[in-house]
Motif scaffolding. Structure first.
Motif, PDB file in Angstrom:
ATOM      1  N   LYS A  66     -88.397 -72.704  20.188  1.00 26.11           N
ATOM      2  CA  LYS A  66     -86.950 -72.458  20.142  1.00 26.11           C
ATOM      3  C   LYS A  66     -86.342 -72.514  21.542  1.00 26.11           C
ATOM      4  O   LYS A  66     -85.306 -73.148  21.750  1.00 26.11           O
ATOM      5  CB  LYS A  66     -86.647 -71.114  19.496  1.00 26.11           C
ATOM      6  CG  LYS A  66     -85.144 -70.835  19.387  1.00 26.11           C
ATOM      7  CD  LYS A  66     -84.853 -69.442  18.890  1.00 26.11           C
ATOM      8  CE  LYS A  66     -83.380 -69.159  18.770  1.00 26.11           C
ATOM      9  NZ  LYS A  66     -82.534 -69.563  19.875  1.00 26.11           N
ATOM     10  N   GLN A  67     -86.989 -71.876  22.509  1.00 25.19           N
ATOM     11  CA  GLN A  67     -86.484 -71.904  23.893  1.00 25.19           C
ATOM     12  C   GLN A  67     -86.447 -73.332  24.424  1.00 25.19           C
ATOM     13  O   GLN A  67     -85.492 -73.724  25.099  1.00 25.19           O
ATOM     14  CB  GLN A  67     -87.362 -71.055  24.805  1.00 25.19           C
ATOM     15  CG  GLN A  67     -87.049 -69.585  24.758  1.00 25.19           C
ATOM     16  CD  GLN A  67     -87.869 -68.823  25.796  1.00 25.19           C
ATOM     17  OE1 GLN A  67     -89.045 -69.100  26.017  1.00 25.19           O
ATOM     18  NE2 GLN A  67     -87.234 -67.877  26.435  1.00 25.19           N
ATOM     19  N   PHE A  68     -87.494 -74.100  24.133  1.00 24.46           N
ATOM     20  CA  PHE A  68     -87.564 -75.487  24.586  1.00 24.46           C
ATOM     21  C   PHE A  68     -86.409 -76.300  23.988  1.00 24.46           C
ATOM     22  O   PHE A  68     -85.728 -77.045  24.690  1.00 24.46           O
ATOM     23  CB  PHE A  68     -88.916 -76.088  24.192  1.00 24.46           C
ATOM     24  CG  PHE A  68     -89.108 -77.505  24.633  1.00 24.46           C
ATOM     25  CD1 PHE A  68     -89.541 -77.806  25.908  1.00 24.46           C
ATOM     26  CD2 PHE A  68     -88.879 -78.560  23.758  1.00 24.46           C
ATOM     27  CE1 PHE A  68     -89.729 -79.112  26.312  1.00 24.46           C
ATOM     28  CE2 PHE A  68     -89.052 -79.878  24.147  1.00 24.46           C
ATOM     29  CZ  PHE A  68     -89.483 -80.157  25.422  1.00 24.46           C
ATOM     30  N   ILE A  69     -86.182 -76.163  22.696  1.00 24.23           N
ATOM     31  CA  ILE A  69     -85.099 -76.876  22.031  1.00 24.23           C
ATOM     32  C   ILE A  69     -83.750 -76.451  22.598  1.00 24.23           C
ATOM     33  O   ILE A  69     -82.899 -77.298  22.911  1.00 24.23           O
ATOM     34  CB  ILE A  69     -85.153 -76.650  20.499  1.00 24.23           C
ATOM     35  CG1 ILE A  69     -86.367 -77.384  19.925  1.00 24.23           C
ATOM     36  CG2 ILE A  69     -83.854 -77.112  19.827  1.00 24.23           C
ATOM     37  CD1 ILE A  69     -86.665 -77.051  18.476  1.00 24.23           C
ATOM     38  N   ASP A  70     -83.549 -75.154  22.754  1.00 26.46           N
ATOM     39  CA  ASP A  70     -82.284 -74.655  23.302  1.00 26.46           C
ATOM     40  C   ASP A  70     -82.027 -75.203  24.701  1.00 26.46           C
ATOM     41  O   ASP A  70     -80.889 -75.491  25.068  1.00 26.46           O
ATOM     42  CB  ASP A  70     -82.277 -73.118  23.338  1.00 26.46           C
ATOM     43  CG  ASP A  70     -82.158 -72.489  21.957  1.00 26.46           C
ATOM     44  OD1 ASP A  70     -81.814 -73.203  20.990  1.00 26.46           O
ATOM     45  OD2 ASP A  70     -82.436 -71.275  21.852  1.00 26.46           O
ATOM     46  N   LYS A  71     -83.080 -75.352  25.489  1.00 25.95           N
ATOM     47  CA  LYS A  71     -82.947 -75.819  26.874  1.00 25.95           C
ATOM     48  C   LYS A  71     -82.699 -77.318  26.957  1.00 25.95           C
ATOM     49  O   LYS A  71     -81.919 -77.773  27.808  1.00 25.95           O
ATOM     50  CB  LYS A  71     -84.218 -75.461  27.662  1.00 25.95           C
ATOM     51  CG  LYS A  71     -84.196 -75.909  29.094  1.00 25.95           C
ATOM     52  CD  LYS A  71     -85.456 -75.499  29.822  1.00 25.95           C
ATOM     53  CE  LYS A  71     -85.444 -75.975  31.257  1.00 25.95           C
ATOM     54  NZ  LYS A  71     -86.673 -75.629  31.981  1.00 25.95           N
ATOM     55  N   HIS A  72     -83.325 -78.096  26.085  1.00 32.08           N
ATOM     56  CA  HIS A  72     -83.323 -79.550  26.259  1.00 32.08           C
ATOM     57  C   HIS A  72     -82.431 -80.333  25.295  1.00 32.08           C
ATOM     58  O   HIS A  72     -82.183 -81.510  25.539  1.00 32.08           O
ATOM     59  CB  HIS A  72     -84.757 -80.090  26.162  1.00 32.08           C
ATOM     60  CG  HIS A  72     -85.625 -79.603  27.274  1.00 32.08           C
ATOM     61  ND1 HIS A  72     -85.524 -80.085  28.554  1.00 32.08           N
ATOM     62  CD2 HIS A  72     -86.579 -78.655  27.308  1.00 32.08           C
ATOM     63  CE1 HIS A  72     -86.397 -79.468  29.331  1.00 32.08           C
ATOM     64  NE2 HIS A  72     -87.048 -78.585  28.587  1.00 32.08           N
ATOM     65  N   LEU A  73     -81.972 -79.704  24.229  1.00 25.17           N
ATOM     66  CA  LEU A  73     -81.115 -80.420  23.289  1.00 25.17           C
ATOM     67  C   LEU A  73     -79.708 -79.828  23.298  1.00 25.17           C
ATOM     68  O   LEU A  73     -79.553 -78.610  23.435  1.00 25.17           O
ATOM     69  CB  LEU A  73     -81.692 -80.361  21.879  1.00 25.17           C
ATOM     70  CG  LEU A  73     -83.024 -81.078  21.665  1.00 25.17           C
ATOM     71  CD1 LEU A  73     -83.479 -80.914  20.228  1.00 25.17           C
ATOM     72  CD2 LEU A  73     -82.921 -82.544  22.019  1.00 25.17           C
ATOM     73  N   PRO A  74     -78.711 -80.661  23.138  1.00 28.53           N
ATOM     74  CA  PRO A  74     -77.349 -80.136  23.104  1.00 28.53           C
ATOM     75  C   PRO A  74     -77.131 -79.295  21.840  1.00 28.53           C
ATOM     76  O   PRO A  74     -77.770 -79.520  20.812  1.00 28.53           O
ATOM     77  CB  PRO A  74     -76.466 -81.384  23.077  1.00 28.53           C
ATOM     78  CG  PRO A  74     -77.356 -82.481  22.603  1.00 28.53           C
ATOM     79  CD  PRO A  74     -78.758 -82.107  22.972  1.00 28.53           C
ATOM     80  N   PRO A  75     -76.223 -78.321  21.923  1.00 29.27           N
ATOM     81  CA  PRO A  75     -75.951 -77.489  20.734  1.00 29.27           C
ATOM     82  C   PRO A  75     -75.344 -78.323  19.613  1.00 29.27           C
ATOM     83  O   PRO A  75     -74.680 -79.326  19.855  1.00 29.27           O
ATOM     84  CB  PRO A  75     -74.953 -76.444  21.245  1.00 29.27           C
ATOM     85  CG  PRO A  75     -74.443 -76.947  22.534  1.00 29.27           C
ATOM     86  CD  PRO A  75     -75.423 -77.960  23.064  1.00 29.27           C
ATOM     87  N   VAL A  76     -75.604 -77.914  18.397  1.00 32.10           N
ATOM     88  CA  VAL A  76     -75.049 -78.583  17.224  1.00 32.10           C
ATOM     89  C   VAL A  76     -73.848 -77.776  16.757  1.00 32.10           C
ATOM     90  O   VAL A  76     -73.937 -76.566  16.562  1.00 32.10           O
ATOM     91  CB  VAL A  76     -76.115 -78.661  16.088  1.00 32.10           C
ATOM     92  CG1 VAL A  76     -75.523 -79.297  14.851  1.00 32.10           C
ATOM     93  CG2 VAL A  76     -77.331 -79.428  16.583  1.00 32.10           C
ATOM     94  N   ASP A  77     -72.743 -78.441  16.590  1.00 32.53           N
ATOM     95  CA  ASP A  77     -71.521 -77.744  16.136  1.00 32.53           C
ATOM     96  C   ASP A  77     -71.475 -77.628  14.648  1.00 32.53           C
ATOM     97  O   ASP A  77     -71.969 -78.358  13.886  1.00 32.53           O
ATOM     98  CB  ASP A  77     -70.274 -78.483  16.623  1.00 32.53           C
ATOM     99  CG  ASP A  77     -70.157 -78.395  18.144  1.00 32.53           C
ATOM    100  OD1 ASP A  77     -70.643 -77.403  18.727  1.00 32.53           O
ATOM    101  OD2 ASP A  77     -69.606 -79.350  18.729  1.00 32.53           O
TER     102      ASP A  77
END
Length: 77
Positions: A66-77
């Motif tokens: 989860k931390q990796f995804i939060d850091k490397h992928l843009p947020p989804v609206d």
């Protein structure tokens, strides 16, 4: 197998492995991460091991993902 160049050479990688995995020994995970580091920017490779984890997952691993995804992928609206 083509050469890795440009933006692909800078891709971030998270590799996770349990230290008690009976199907894929930790040694193979270690060899894989070293191969990745020779092909990509080693600063962008993260290798995490989890004590007592077999060929499965654990809460700590899912939190790291989860931390990796939060850091490397843009947020989804």
């Amino acid at each position: 197998q083509g050469p890795i160049s440009g933006v692909n050479k800078e891709i971030a990688v998270l590799q996770c492995h349990g230290d008690c995995d009976p199907l894929v020994p930790l040694m193979f995970g270690s060899l894989t991460v070293e191969k990745l580091k020779s092909m990509l920017n080693p600063a962008n490779i993260t290798f995490r091991t989890y004590s007592g984890m077999m060929h499965s997952s654990c809460i700590e691993e899912m939190m790291d993902v989860k931390q990796f995804i939060d850091k490397h992928l843009p947020p989804v609206d």
